[in-house]
Design an enzyme around this catalytic site. Structure first.
Site, PDB file in Angstrom:
ATOM      1  N   TYR A  72       0.825  -1.212   0.000  1.00 20.92           N
ATOM      2  CA  TYR A  72       0.000   0.000   0.000  1.00 20.92           C
ATOM      3  C   TYR A  72       0.859   1.262   0.000  1.00 20.92           C
ATOM      4  CZ  TYR A  72      -4.519  -2.156   0.001  1.00 20.92           C
ATOM      5  OH  TYR A  72      -5.627  -2.844  -0.416  1.00 20.92           O
ATOM      6  N   ARG A  75       1.918   1.819  -3.519  1.00 20.67           N
ATOM      7  CA  ARG A  75       0.806   2.340  -4.338  1.00 20.67           C
ATOM      8  C   ARG A  75       0.479   3.783  -3.966  1.00 20.67           C
ATOM      9  NH1 ARG A  75      -4.075  -1.388  -3.709  1.00 20.67           N
ATOM     10  NH2 ARG A  75      -5.006   0.372  -4.803  1.00 20.67           N
ATOM     11  N   GLN A 107     -14.777   4.887  -6.747  1.00 24.09           N
ATOM     12  CA  GLN A 107     -14.122   3.689  -6.213  1.00 24.09           C
ATOM     13  C   GLN A 107     -12.627   3.932  -6.051  1.00 24.09           C
ATOM     14  OE1 GLN A 107     -15.708   0.021  -8.466  1.00 24.09           O
ATOM     15  NE2 GLN A 107     -16.180   1.755  -9.760  1.00 24.09           N
ATOM     16  N   ASN A 108     -12.153   5.069  -6.550  1.00 25.80           N
ATOM     17  CA  ASN A 108     -10.707   5.299  -6.559  1.00 25.80           C
ATOM     18  C   ASN A 108     -10.224   5.727  -5.178  1.00 25.80           C
ATOM     19  OD1 ASN A 108     -10.954   4.690  -9.211  1.00 25.80           O
ATOM     20  ND2 ASN A 108     -10.900   6.795  -9.932  1.00 25.80           N
ATOM     21  N   HIS A 127     -14.454   3.219  -1.559  1.00 27.45           N
ATOM     22  CA  HIS A 127     -13.423   2.212  -1.257  1.00 27.45           C
ATOM     23  C   HIS A 127     -12.304   2.800  -0.397  1.00 27.45           C
ATOM     24  CE1 HIS A 127     -14.691  -0.430  -4.951  1.00 27.45           C
ATOM     25  NE2 HIS A 127     -15.577  -0.439  -3.971  1.00 27.45           N
ATOM     26  N   CYS A 135      -7.453   2.725  13.117  1.00 27.79           N
ATOM     27  CA  CYS A 135      -7.286   1.641  14.084  1.00 27.79           C
ATOM     28  C   CYS A 135      -8.560   0.821  14.102  1.00 27.79           C
ATOM     29  CB  CYS A 135      -7.009   2.213  15.471  1.00 27.79           C
ATOM     30  SG  CYS A 135      -5.462   3.125  15.543  1.00 27.79           S
ATOM     31  N   CYS A 170      -1.801   2.300  17.295  1.00 27.89           N
ATOM     32  CA  CYS A 170      -3.121   2.048  17.892  1.00 27.89           C
ATOM     33  C   CYS A 170      -2.948   1.587  19.338  1.00 27.89           C
ATOM     34  CB  CYS A 170      -3.875   0.999  17.083  1.00 27.89           C
ATOM     35  SG  CYS A 170      -4.156   1.525  15.386  1.00 27.89           S
ATOM     36  N   GLY A 211     -15.298   4.798 -16.579  1.00 30.06           N
ATOM     37  CA  GLY A 211     -14.030   4.099 -16.364  1.00 30.06           C
ATOM     38  C   GLY A 211     -14.039   3.038 -15.276  1.00 30.06           C
ATOM     39  N   SER A 213     -14.918  -1.298 -14.591  1.00 32.02           N
ATOM     40  CA  SER A 213     -15.211  -2.568 -15.264  1.00 32.02           C
ATOM     41  C   SER A 213     -16.462  -3.239 -14.711  1.00 32.02           C
ATOM     42  CB  SER A 213     -14.017  -3.509 -15.124  1.00 32.02           C
ATOM     43  OG  SER A 213     -13.861  -3.864 -13.767  1.00 32.02           O
TER      44      SER A 213
HETATM   45  P1  OAD Z   1     -10.792  -1.909 -13.342  1.00 31.80           P
HETATM   46  O1  OAD Z   1      -9.330  -1.976 -13.597  1.00 31.80           O
HETATM   47  O2  OAD Z   1     -11.497  -3.184 -13.016  1.00 31.80           O
HETATM   48  O3  OAD Z   1     -11.536  -1.296 -14.615  1.00 31.80           O
HETATM   49  C1  OAD Z   1     -11.116  -0.111 -15.229  1.00 31.80           C
HETATM   50  C2  OAD Z   1     -12.039   0.138 -16.411  1.00 31.80           C
HETATM   51  O4  OAD Z   1     -11.692   1.388 -16.985  1.00 31.80           O
HETATM   52  C3  OAD Z   1     -11.933  -0.900 -17.521  1.00 31.80           C
HETATM   53  O5  OAD Z   1     -13.250  -1.257 -17.929  1.00 31.80           O
HETATM   54  C4  OAD Z   1     -11.184  -0.166 -18.660  1.00 31.80           C
HETATM   55  O6  OAD Z   1     -11.644  -0.557 -19.928  1.00 31.80           O
HETATM   56  C5  OAD Z   1     -11.599   1.256 -18.391  1.00 31.80           C
HETATM   57  N1  OAD Z   1     -10.612   2.272 -18.806  1.00 31.80           N
HETATM   58  C6  OAD Z   1      -9.260   2.194 -18.805  1.00 31.80           C
HETATM   59  N2  OAD Z   1      -8.709   3.361 -19.161  1.00 31.80           N
HETATM   60  C7  OAD Z   1      -9.749   4.209 -19.408  1.00 31.80           C
HETATM   61  C8  OAD Z   1      -9.847   5.585 -19.782  1.00 31.80           C
HETATM   62  N3  OAD Z   1      -8.769   6.315 -20.004  1.00 31.80           N
HETATM   63  N4  OAD Z   1     -11.096   6.112 -19.911  1.00 31.80           N
HETATM   64  C9  OAD Z   1     -12.196   5.375 -19.682  1.00 31.80           C
HETATM   65  N5  OAD Z   1     -12.162   4.085 -19.323  1.00 31.80           N
HETATM   66  C10 OAD Z   1     -10.968   3.518 -19.173  1.00 31.80           C
HETATM   67  O7  OAD Z   1     -11.028  -0.812 -12.214  1.00 31.80           O
HETATM   68  P2  OAD Z   1     -12.330  -0.515 -11.368  1.00 31.80           P
HETATM   69  O8  OAD Z   1     -13.571  -0.854 -12.122  1.00 31.80           O
HETATM   70  O9  OAD Z   1     -12.226   0.867 -10.824  1.00 31.80           O
HETATM   71  O10 OAD Z   1     -11.784  -2.215  -5.226  1.00 31.80           O
HETATM   72  O11 OAD Z   1     -12.153  -1.508 -10.180  1.00 31.80           O
HETATM   73  C11 OAD Z   1     -13.128  -1.489  -9.190  1.00 31.80           C
HETATM   74  C12 OAD Z   1     -12.598  -1.953  -7.899  1.00 31.80           C
HETATM   75  O12 OAD Z   1     -12.020  -3.252  -8.072  1.00 31.80           O
HETATM   76  C13 OAD Z   1     -11.461  -1.163  -7.332  1.00 31.80           C
HETATM   77  O13 OAD Z   1     -11.889   0.027  -6.695  1.00 31.80           O
HETATM   78  C14 OAD Z   1     -10.906  -2.149  -6.348  1.00 31.80           C
HETATM   79  C15 OAD Z   1     -11.030  -3.461  -7.094  1.00 31.80           C
HETATM   80  O14 OAD Z   1     -11.533  -4.511  -6.361  1.00 31.80           O
HETATM   81  C16 OAD Z   1     -11.268  -2.408  -4.027  1.00 31.80           C
HETATM   82  O15 OAD Z   1     -10.073  -2.372  -3.812  1.00 31.80           O
HETATM   83  C17 OAD Z   1     -12.295  -2.657  -2.968  1.00 31.80           C
END
Ligand code: OAD
Length: 275
Positions: A72, A75, A107-108, A127, A135, A170, A211, A213
């Site tokens: 983490y 990241r 979600q970011n 998220h 803690c 903590c 953006g 999935s």
């Molecule tokens: P993903 O990596 O699963 O999906 C990213 C999506 O963005 C994909 O569908 C890509 O096609 C699309 N994409 C990539 N670049 C792009 C751009 N420039 N413009 C538009 N679309 C674009 O990421 P998330 O859906 O955010 O959760 O993932 C959801 C969650 O999964 C995260 O927050 C994380 C993970 O589990 C936790 O950590 C709880």
């Protein structure tokens, strides 16, 4: 911006209720932060010893807090080095136009929406945020990761005494944990605005999804509610996803294939013009 998007957003403006923007890792991809499931995504890369699905869990954190923290912290450094892009800035502009009718559900965990200028009141970080920790055994108090921990954390770099001392702040020297929703945990209201998000979706005039999935449950509920309520649903994504399919099925759905940076700025100027 195309005529169908203008028609859908126009009808949302003349209705009542929030216009909700739901964002995922694709919005930050143009800032250079890897997505989760893309080719260079975090879920594929992980750390030296573990795959990401193994690391981003409460189970892993309770068994090997140092390994999970090191991942983490790495990241967090990647997020801190990134700058908001045109998509983040367009959302700030959209909030200025929509004011109290604006809601951003992200979600970011990179904090880029807030750094760009989206307001904390109208930004639900469902998220968490990678700059913070908390803690477990206290009433969850979210606080920034201590300044003694550097941002330029190299990949697979082990914790030292300074970090150990800072992160074991903590009660009774217990480890603080990253303020993120781990893969094996559930959403809640106090930390992740679960009920508030669902309530907003029950009243929303439109949902714009950007953006993501479509792999997590709260966003899936939000899109499902938009489809069932037949409110305008605009999905912006580079690739097909369950959410582009949902928009294809919905009578008030529309898909904009392409990047967030390409499609959000024209939406921002349309909404500015409609004020
Ligand atoms: P993903 O990596 O699963 O999906 C990213 C999506 O963005 C994909 O569908 C890509 O096609 C699309 N994409 C990539 N670049 C792009 C751009 N420039 N413009 C538009 N679309 C674009 O990421 P998330 O859906 O955010 O959760 O993932 C959801 C969650 O999964 C995260 O927050 C994380 C993970 O589990 C936790 O950590 C709880």
């Amino acid at each position: 911006m195309d005529a169908r998007t203008a028609e859908l957003l126009g009808s949302a403006l003349s209705a009542s209720g929030p216009i909700v923007f739901l964002t995922g890792a694709g919005v930050s991809a143009e800032s250079g932060i890897p997505t989760f499931r893309g080719a260079e995504g975090y879920w594929r890369v992980g750390s030296t010893n573990y795959r990401a699905e193994e690391l981003a869990t409460y189970e892993a954190f309770s068994r090997m807090p140092e390994e999970v923290w090191a991942w983490y912290l790495y990241r967090r450094g990647v997020c801190r080095a990134a700058r908001p892009n045109a998509a983040h800035l367009a959302l700030v502009d959209i909030e200025r136009s929509l004011e109290a009718r604006f809601l951003l559900v992200t979600q970011n965990v990179d904090g880029l929406h807030l750094r760009a200028g989206s307001s904390p009141e109208r930004t639900y970080q469902i998220h968490g945020n990678i700059d913070f920790m908390r803690c477990e055994d206290e009433h969850p108090r979210v606080r920034p990761i201590p300044e003694s921990i550097p941002f330029d954390w190299p990949k697979a770099h082990a914790l030292g005494d300074v970090e150990r001392a800072a992160l074991r702040g903590c009660a009774r020297g217990a480890w603080a944990r990253p303020h993120v929703l781990f893969f094996d945990e559930s959403y809640d209201e106090a930390l992740f605005r679960f009920e508030s998000t669902l309530r907003a979706m029950k009243e929303a005039a439109a949902l714009v999804v950007v953006g993501t999935s479509g792999a997590t449950t709260l966003p899936a509920h939000a899109v499902d509610l938009a489809v069932r309520r037949r409110i305008p649903l605009v999905v912006i994504n580079q690739d097909q996803s369950p959410f582009t399919e949902a928009a294809g099925r919905s009578p008030a759905g529309h898909v904009l294939l392409g990047t967030a940076g390409q499609h959000l700025p024209p939406i921002a100027s349309f909404l500015r013009g409609a004020r």
